[in-house]
Write a protein that holds these residues in place. Structure first.
Motif, PDB file in Angstrom:
ATOM      1  N   PRO A  96      -5.769  44.995  58.617  1.00 21.01           N
ATOM      2  CA  PRO A  96      -5.272  44.402  57.367  1.00 21.01           C
ATOM      3  C   PRO A  96      -6.351  44.295  56.291  1.00 21.01           C
ATOM      4  O   PRO A  96      -6.053  44.512  55.100  1.00 21.01           O
ATOM      5  N   LYS A 154       0.039  49.108  72.151  1.00 26.26           N
ATOM      6  CA  LYS A 154       0.942  48.030  71.742  1.00 26.26           C
ATOM      7  C   LYS A 154       2.118  47.920  72.723  1.00 26.26           C
ATOM      8  O   LYS A 154       2.372  48.850  73.496  1.00 26.26           O
ATOM      9  N   SER A 199       1.390  55.000  61.013  1.00 26.29           N
ATOM     10  CA  SER A 199       0.624  53.989  61.745  1.00 26.29           C
ATOM     11  C   SER A 199       0.955  52.612  61.185  1.00 26.29           C
ATOM     12  O   SER A 199       1.549  52.494  60.100  1.00 26.29           O
ATOM     13  N   GLY A 200       0.554  51.592  61.908  1.00 23.32           N
ATOM     14  CA  GLY A 200       0.690  50.232  61.406  1.00 23.32           C
ATOM     15  C   GLY A 200      -0.196  50.017  60.190  1.00 23.32           C
ATOM     16  O   GLY A 200       0.173  49.299  59.253  1.00 23.32           O
ATOM     17  N   ASN A 241       1.094  51.858  68.116  1.00 22.20           N
ATOM     18  CA  ASN A 241      -0.148  52.387  68.685  1.00 22.20           C
ATOM     19  C   ASN A 241      -0.037  52.447  70.218  1.00 22.20           C
ATOM     20  O   ASN A 241       0.750  51.731  70.818  1.00 22.20           O
ATOM     21  N   SER A 251       3.327  48.030  64.594  1.00 14.94           N
ATOM     22  CA  SER A 251       2.551  49.188  65.050  1.00 14.94           C
ATOM     23  C   SER A 251       3.103  49.706  66.368  1.00 14.94           C
ATOM     24  O   SER A 251       3.494  48.929  67.238  1.00 14.94           O
ATOM     25  N   LEU A 302       0.799  48.717  56.417  1.00 13.59           N
ATOM     26  CA  LEU A 302       0.121  47.649  55.666  1.00 13.59           C
ATOM     27  C   LEU A 302      -0.287  48.141  54.276  1.00 13.59           C
ATOM     28  O   LEU A 302      -0.139  47.428  53.280  1.00 13.59           O
ATOM     29  N   VAL A 323      -1.421  37.391  60.100  1.00 11.07           N
ATOM     30  CA  VAL A 323      -1.461  38.202  61.326  1.00 11.07           C
ATOM     31  C   VAL A 323      -1.017  37.328  62.499  1.00 11.07           C
ATOM     32  O   VAL A 323      -1.549  36.230  62.688  1.00 11.07           O
ATOM     33  N   ALA A 346       1.970  43.588  63.944  1.00 11.24           N
ATOM     34  CA  ALA A 346       1.621  44.734  64.795  1.00 11.24           C
ATOM     35  C   ALA A 346       1.565  44.357  66.276  1.00 11.24           C
ATOM     36  O   ALA A 346       1.871  45.169  67.138  1.00 11.24           O
ATOM     37  N   ASP A 374       1.651  40.644  59.264  1.00 11.46           N
ATOM     38  CA  ASP A 374       1.130  41.708  60.122  1.00 11.46           C
ATOM     39  C   ASP A 374       1.623  41.399  61.528  1.00 11.46           C
ATOM     40  O   ASP A 374       1.033  40.598  62.254  1.00 11.46           O
ATOM     41  N   SER A 425      -8.989  38.570  63.286  1.00 14.50           N
ATOM     42  CA  SER A 425      -7.945  39.597  63.286  1.00 14.50           C
ATOM     43  C   SER A 425      -8.596  40.943  63.569  1.00 14.50           C
ATOM     44  O   SER A 425      -9.785  41.139  63.319  1.00 14.50           O
ATOM     45  N   PHE A 426      -7.782  41.871  64.044  1.00 10.03           N
ATOM     46  CA  PHE A 426      -8.177  43.274  64.034  1.00 10.03           C
ATOM     47  C   PHE A 426      -8.433  43.663  62.576  1.00 10.03           C
ATOM     48  O   PHE A 426      -7.873  43.074  61.650  1.00 10.03           O
ATOM     49  N   GLY A 429       1.958  55.213  65.419  1.00 10.70           N
ATOM     50  CA  GLY A 429       3.044  55.055  64.454  1.00 10.70           C
ATOM     51  C   GLY A 429       3.181  53.612  64.041  1.00 10.70           C
ATOM     52  O   GLY A 429       2.490  52.736  64.571  1.00 10.70           O
TER      53      GLY A 429
END
Ligand SMILES: *Cc1c(COP(=O)(O)O)cnc(C)c1O
Length: 393
Positions: free
Chosen positions: A91, A204, A61-62, A201, A199, A66, A149, A177, A175, A87-88, A211
């Protein structure tokens, strides 16, 4: 507004009409379904080529990428790591996995990215240089790294941020992603930091059904990350492990999908750009709907198209518009709760982040699938214009 639709328009659905099924069938037929296999190597080589780095390490995964980045960067328990408040959550979580603590910094309002001025202020006012690196004056902790990010796929202002990070001796982790395929002043995102993470995902731009990927400027760090991702196994016969590693490898099945997606990344990026431009054009004259501008030094990946809903001018807060659109079969989504407000990271220290709070309150992400039809985009824009008209009446 146009007629009612029978199906919902999702926020972001993958396009899987390339070689995905064929490559998956190859995995099944060959028996290569697990964490070794030709597609894993092919995906690593393709991504390294795209980003312009010598080596890439595929991960489960992303978020795992990280985590590995922080491990090989030498971030230790009790250190602090700078993370944008807008940010998501991944991180910030990765920082906690290594026992370090995130310190959240504010965003700038034009592109919703980490504000270099907020970083400069933090370093200047709250940090002191010591023999063993940078220290947070208030907490006494070492400030070890910065995770930049690229929010929604638009690059951060890397010249300014790199200069500040280098000057302070901080490790820079990108980041990326949301930003695979984005560029800063003509160079690929992911090629600037000491380390960078991507990422794959499901939602994405390039998906593998899950992944990620880690790239490192230092080949030794890439080698170390690969080692840690495979349980730090030194001797495959005797099962000798020389560190506490992780099971963070990508499967060949996932990589097969990723390879099929990456083959057509130019097409996927062009689709994302078409969607972003379409909304900017269709909503330009709606009072209180403000599209994020692409900086002249940036080429965004336009992972999701976000707009600010300025309540005082639009007449309704962003969550009201979300409900209005939901009732018309349109899925939208706010950005994230600013991380300094997250219960998961309660007790984190750091300066106030008023811009991140306002952007989180105002921003809605609009349907941004690569396969979004022009008629669907028109339907979404029409529904927003209709809300605007009702509110003005
Ligand atoms: C998606 C995403 C991640 C995490 O990736 P996963 O593959 O879902 O673990 C990390 N950071 C950002 C900014 C993301 O958008």
């Amino acid at each position: 507004m146009s007629a009612e639709r029978s199906t919902r328009i999702p926020l972001c659905a993958p396009r899987l009409d390339g070689n995905e099924a064929r490559y998956l069938a190859e995995c099944v037929e060959s028996g290569w379904v697990s964490s070794a296999g030709p597609f894993v190597e092919r995906l690593e080589a393709a991504l390294a080529g795209l980003v312009g780095v010598p080596e890439a390490v595929a991960t489960s995964s992303g978020t795992a990428a990280l985590h590995l980045a922080l491990c090989v960067a030498g971030v230790e328990a009790g250190d602090e790591v700078l993370v944008p408040a807008l940010s998501f959550v991944a991180p910030a979580n990765a920082v906690r996995y290594v026992g370090a603590l995130p310190v959240f910094l504010d965003a700038e309002p034009t592109h919703a990215q980490l504000d270099p001025a907020a970083l400069a202020r933090f370093l200047e006012e709250r940090c002191v240089r010591s023999r063993c690196g940078l220290r947070n004056r208030e907490t006494g902790r070492r400030v070890a790294a910065l995770i930049a990010v690229h929010v929604l796929g638009h690059p951060v202002d890397l010249d300014a941020i790199l200069e500040l990070a280098r000057g302070a001796g901080l490790v820079l982790i990108e980041d990326a992603a949301e930003a695979l395929g984005a560029h800063y002043r003509g160079a690929p995102i992911g090629s600037f930091g000491d380390l960078a993470c991507f990422s794959f995902n499901g939602n994405k731009t390039v998906t593998a059904g899950g992944g990620g990927m880690l790239v490192a400027a230092d080949p030794e760090q890439a080698r170390r990350a690969r080692h840690l991702s495979t349980q730090a196994k030194r001797d495959p016969v005797e099962f000798v492990h020389d560190a506490v590693g992780f099971n963070y490898r990508l499967s060949n099945l996932q990589a097969a999908v990723g390879c099929a997606q990456l083959e057509r990344i130019d097409e996927l990026l062009a689709d994302k750009r078409r969607v972003a431009r379409g909304y900017a054009r269709a909503l330009a004259d709606v009072p209180g709907i403000v599209a994020f501008r692409e900086a002249d030094w940036a080429r965004s990946s336009h992972w999701l198209t976000g707009v600010r809903v300025v309540e005082e001018r639009f007449g309704m807060p962003s969550r009201g518009l979300l409900a209005w659109l939901d009732a018309r079969g349109i899925e939208t989504r706010p950005l994230w709760q600013p991380l300094h407000r997250s219960p998961a990271h309660a007790g984190s220290s750091g300066p106030p982040c008023p811009v991140a709070e306002r952007l989180a309150r105002e921003t809605l992400c609009l349907p941004s699938s690569c396969g979004l039809a022009a008629s669907e985009l028109e339907y979404v824009a029409g529904a927003i214009r209709a809300a605007s008209r009702v509110l003005a009446a």
